[in-house]
Motif scaffolding. Sequence first.
Motif, PDB file in Angstrom:
ATOM      1  N   VAL A  32       0.826  -1.208   0.000  1.00 26.29           N
ATOM      2  CA  VAL A  32       0.000   0.000   0.000  1.00 26.29           C
ATOM      3  C   VAL A  32       0.859   1.256   0.000  1.00 26.29           C
ATOM      4  CG1 VAL A  32      -1.679   1.321   1.350  1.00 26.29           C
ATOM      5  CG2 VAL A  32      -1.940  -1.147   1.126  1.00 26.29           C
ATOM      6  N   GLU A  33       1.959   1.207   0.752  1.00 21.60           N
ATOM      7  CA  GLU A  33       2.802   2.406   0.862  1.00 21.60           C
ATOM      8  C   GLU A  33       3.818   2.532  -0.265  1.00 21.60           C
ATOM      9  OE1 GLU A  33       4.690  -0.879   3.350  1.00 21.60           O
ATOM     10  OE2 GLU A  33       2.689  -0.083   2.991  1.00 21.60           O
ATOM     11  N   ASP A  34       3.821   1.604  -1.200  1.00 19.43           N
ATOM     12  CA  ASP A  34       4.760   1.654  -2.323  1.00 19.43           C
ATOM     13  C   ASP A  34       4.372   2.806  -3.253  1.00 19.43           C
ATOM     14  OD1 ASP A  34       6.406   1.281  -4.464  1.00 19.43           O
ATOM     15  OD2 ASP A  34       5.831  -0.796  -4.835  1.00 19.43           O
ATOM     16  N   MET A  35       5.235   3.770  -3.387  1.00 24.51           N
ATOM     17  CA  MET A  35       4.953   4.928  -4.234  1.00 24.51           C
ATOM     18  C   MET A  35       5.895   5.009  -5.432  1.00 24.51           C
ATOM     19  SD  MET A  35       2.413   6.334  -2.810  1.00 24.51           S
ATOM     20  CE  MET A  35       1.543   6.324  -1.231  1.00 24.51           C
ATOM     21  N   GLU A  36       6.716   3.991  -5.644  1.00 23.04           N
ATOM     22  CA  GLU A  36       7.751   4.082  -6.674  1.00 23.04           C
ATOM     23  C   GLU A  36       7.609   3.059  -7.789  1.00 23.04           C
ATOM     24  OE1 GLU A  36      11.502   3.850  -4.736  1.00 23.04           O
ATOM     25  OE2 GLU A  36      11.245   5.726  -3.613  1.00 23.04           O
ATOM     26  N   SER A  37       7.256   1.822  -7.464  1.00 20.74           N
ATOM     27  CA  SER A  37       7.252   0.783  -8.488  1.00 20.74           C
ATOM     28  C   SER A  37       6.142   1.023  -9.509  1.00 20.74           C
ATOM     29  CB  SER A  37       7.099  -0.604  -7.852  1.00 20.74           C
ATOM     30  OG  SER A  37       5.901  -0.686  -7.135  1.00 20.74           O
ATOM     31  N   ALA A  38       6.287   0.367 -10.654  1.00 25.38           N
ATOM     32  CA  ALA A  38       5.327   0.531 -11.745  1.00 25.38           C
ATOM     33  C   ALA A  38       3.943   0.037 -11.317  1.00 25.38           C
ATOM     34  CB  ALA A  38       5.804  -0.226 -12.975  1.00 25.38           C
ATOM     35  N   ILE A  39       2.912   0.693 -11.828  1.00 24.97           N
ATOM     36  CA  ILE A  39       1.530   0.331 -11.528  1.00 24.97           C
ATOM     37  C   ILE A  39       0.928  -0.330 -12.758  1.00 24.97           C
ATOM     38  CG2 ILE A  39      -0.742   1.200 -10.877  1.00 24.97           C
ATOM     39  CD1 ILE A  39       0.694   3.594  -9.605  1.00 24.97           C
ATOM     40  N   TYR A  40       0.377  -1.515 -12.565  1.00 23.87           N
ATOM     41  CA  TYR A  40      -0.206  -2.251 -13.677  1.00 23.87           C
ATOM     42  C   TYR A  40      -1.724  -2.281 -13.549  1.00 23.87           C
ATOM     43  CZ  TYR A  40       4.548  -3.825 -14.509  1.00 23.87           C
ATOM     44  OH  TYR A  40       5.891  -3.866 -14.767  1.00 23.87           O
ATOM     45  N   GLY A  41      -2.393  -2.194 -14.672  1.00 27.24           N
ATOM     46  CA  GLY A  41      -3.848  -2.257 -14.705  1.00 27.24           C
ATOM     47  C   GLY A  41      -4.311  -2.574 -16.107  1.00 27.24           C
ATOM     48  N   THR A  42      -5.600  -2.873 -16.234  1.00 23.78           N
ATOM     49  CA  THR A  42      -6.164  -3.236 -17.532  1.00 23.78           C
ATOM     50  C   THR A  42      -7.320  -2.298 -17.839  1.00 23.78           C
ATOM     51  OG1 THR A  42      -5.583  -5.560 -17.170  1.00 23.78           O
ATOM     52  CG2 THR A  42      -7.217  -5.083 -18.872  1.00 23.78           C
ATOM     53  N   PRO A  43      -7.281  -1.629 -19.000  1.00 25.27           N
ATOM     54  CA  PRO A  43      -8.387  -0.723 -19.355  1.00 25.27           C
ATOM     55  C   PRO A  43      -9.724  -1.452 -19.318  1.00 25.27           C
ATOM     56  CG  PRO A  43      -6.532  -0.423 -20.842  1.00 25.27           C
ATOM     57  CD  PRO A  43      -6.206  -1.632 -20.019  1.00 25.27           C
ATOM     58  N   GLY A  44     -10.724  -0.783 -18.793  1.00 23.36           N
ATOM     59  CA  GLY A  44     -12.046  -1.383 -18.665  1.00 23.36           C
ATOM     60  C   GLY A  44     -12.290  -1.984 -17.299  1.00 23.36           C
ATOM     61  N   TYR A  45     -11.213  -2.313 -16.611  1.00 28.74           N
ATOM     62  CA  TYR A  45     -11.318  -2.873 -15.260  1.00 28.74           C
ATOM     63  C   TYR A  45     -10.754  -1.913 -14.209  1.00 28.74           C
ATOM     64  CZ  TYR A  45     -12.206  -7.301 -17.690  1.00 28.74           C
ATOM     65  OH  TYR A  45     -12.725  -8.269 -18.494  1.00 28.74           O
ATOM     66  N   SER A  46      -9.664  -1.229 -14.543  1.00 25.92           N
ATOM     67  CA  SER A  46      -8.997  -0.356 -13.580  1.00 25.92           C
ATOM     68  C   SER A  46      -9.732   0.968 -13.438  1.00 25.92           C
ATOM     69  CB  SER A  46      -7.551  -0.093 -14.030  1.00 25.92           C
ATOM     70  OG  SER A  46      -6.829  -1.303 -14.110  1.00 25.92           O
TER      71      SER A  46
END
Length: 732
Positions: free
Chosen positions: A296-310
């Motif tokens: 939760v506190e990670d502010m640096e690593s890449a964020i992954y998501g999928t359009p339509g769901y995220s």
Amino acid sequence: MTAPVGPPHAHVAQSQQVVPANAVASPPPAPYRAPAAPLPQPITGPVTRSTTSSTRQRGGLSDMPPVPPRDPAEAVMATPQVPEHKRFCSSCGKPVGRPQAGRAGRVEGFCPYCRARYWFTPALSPGDLLSDRYEVLGAIAHGGLGWIYLANDRNFADDLTQRWVVIKGLINTSDEDAIEAAINERRFLVGIDHPNVVDIHDFVTAADPRSGQLQSYIVMEYIAGKSLRDIRDATDDEGERKPLPLEQVLTYTAELLPAFSYLHDRGLLFCDFKPDNVIHVETWLKLIDLGAVRHVEDMESAIYGTPGYSVPNDEILSVGPSVTSDLYTIGRSMAVLALDFKGFTTTYRDHLPPASEAPQFAEYGSFHRLLLRATHIEPRSRFQDADDMRTQVRGVLHEVQSVQRGEPRSEPSTLFSGEQSVFGEPDVEYDVHKIGDPFEVAHALPTPMVDLADPMAAFLATQQATDVNGILQELNSAPQQSPEVQLRRVRTLVNAGELHQAAAVLDQFAQREGNTWQVTWLRGIISLLAADFATAAAHFDAVYSHLPGELSPRLALAACAELAGRADLALPHYTRIWACDHRFVSAAYGRARLLDLEGNSTDAITTLHQVPKTSAQYGIAQTAAIQTALHSRTAPPSLLDLHHMAGRLDELKLEPRRRHLVSTRILHLALDTVQRTGPAAEPPVFGARPEERELRLALERAYRDLAHACTRREDQVYYFDLANRHRPRTML
């Protein structure tokens, strides 16, 4: 011949006047006049409270057909290539490897824009060995982080068994320090231990055979089932893809949410949930693909998501991933699985389709509200906790099961008490069936239960005072003015009729604690007591939207609609509540009352007969069913019907006065029938043959028995007079 309904001197219960939709209701008498209540504001503050545990018993999906395990060899792709429409340069992000001039796109080469090398085929081939342990069988999928492989763990293999694992890439770089850091960052995944989450076995590194760069891999448990996406995309016998049954989707969701609660309790976010990332095997569901899981506190690593769901990109940039964004992806996934959701990545990328395009929304408004809250544009208006969301999902699931299976399936609420009393109880003595006045309704509705996590919960459970002043003094002396102490103070003032003071205290509480659903509920109660049915309904409707799996707000909505003269709005709520839970007897009475007004006495009688024998209202409901049948306009009872009514009345074991009173009404109708159609040989009614003399003698006896059962002298005289009036005439 009309049967008397009671002694003339008695006070007849006054029925509540039905207010037309366009009329202005008269102000109620003091002390139940309340100040104008504000219209509902977005519900915020503390989240919904539940005693539901985030763990679940072993046993899996008992209500779902099992999915047989898949042969691992069948999972391997015959010709693994990234689809041409998904080929982009990993460096500049521009499309590459696309078809040109009728020729297929290249699966490897150099980007014409930035000259970076690209491959769209797997780096590992069948037979490759990683870390001298994992023998690659082949590629099974391509995800956001690269190719996913099926392999055999040779350390556990023998002549009879094999241990299949899934290998997935984590990072592609030539910097050994970066690889080590990436692996260390993902070590926390090994500690995840939940029956609905895939097991992480190992982390390994190996050189990419094409580029020579070091590649790190995560080794996971292989789940030999089908993903929810595969199940959703399967075609039926006619070759059509159809949405999954709503019950199945809700069952899946209720099964998965404990896994999210487990992750969230440990400060982890899944981030990239979608139907592709859930496997159904036999009677189990498993979350797979933990590559996007982060702290939760990670502010640096890449964020992954999928359009339509995220969630929308603006939220990711301004707020970042959160528990509510995880639950948002679950809501979107539910919509994709349950609806014919065309355009969910384009037209409806950030919102739901209208009800006109989703028949499930019209049939189950609670499901629509569940999705609206889960996918709300404002994070604070979504579900704040996976357990809270699961409580509401299960409530909607039980509604769907109740309707589809034709039997109540709802469980007792963890947020509301049962009915404090029953409103709209039929007056058997005077044969009157009305809802009652707002005071009776408001004090019969369920009340929010005390949050057991409140520091003063134990103190409130030991309160001894019963009068208003005593209760308020005890509350003022509480060791801590916790939220539940303050809410108890408001409820005490409401019960005392001090609505102005209650509203003021409630406003102060809302300023400190936020506009919680308890605040909105109490505002609805105050408006209801003031006979401001429109405002009360608006508050209860807001609670229903916040807690779509709860039946109590719908009961309040039904009562407000009926009191406002909108039977068309009240009847569907009463009907659905009664279909789900036979503990809400007020809903049964409301449904029967409104059906009878429509002329549908048959269904009204059926509803009254459904009141359980274990209910304290059973005798009243059965008696009301008899009286409803007696004055039915659509199906007047025959002599045979009256014979059966007499038998049922004897079985009810009512107190003598009530029994004799109802028996006179049955005998009156039997006598009217015989006078109209002539005598018959059978069936008897209370032992009397269906001929005028016999029925008059029985009616005379019933009135005399009724007179003897009365304690007031004037009642006795009244019924003795009726007995003499109806006895057979004799010639002297």
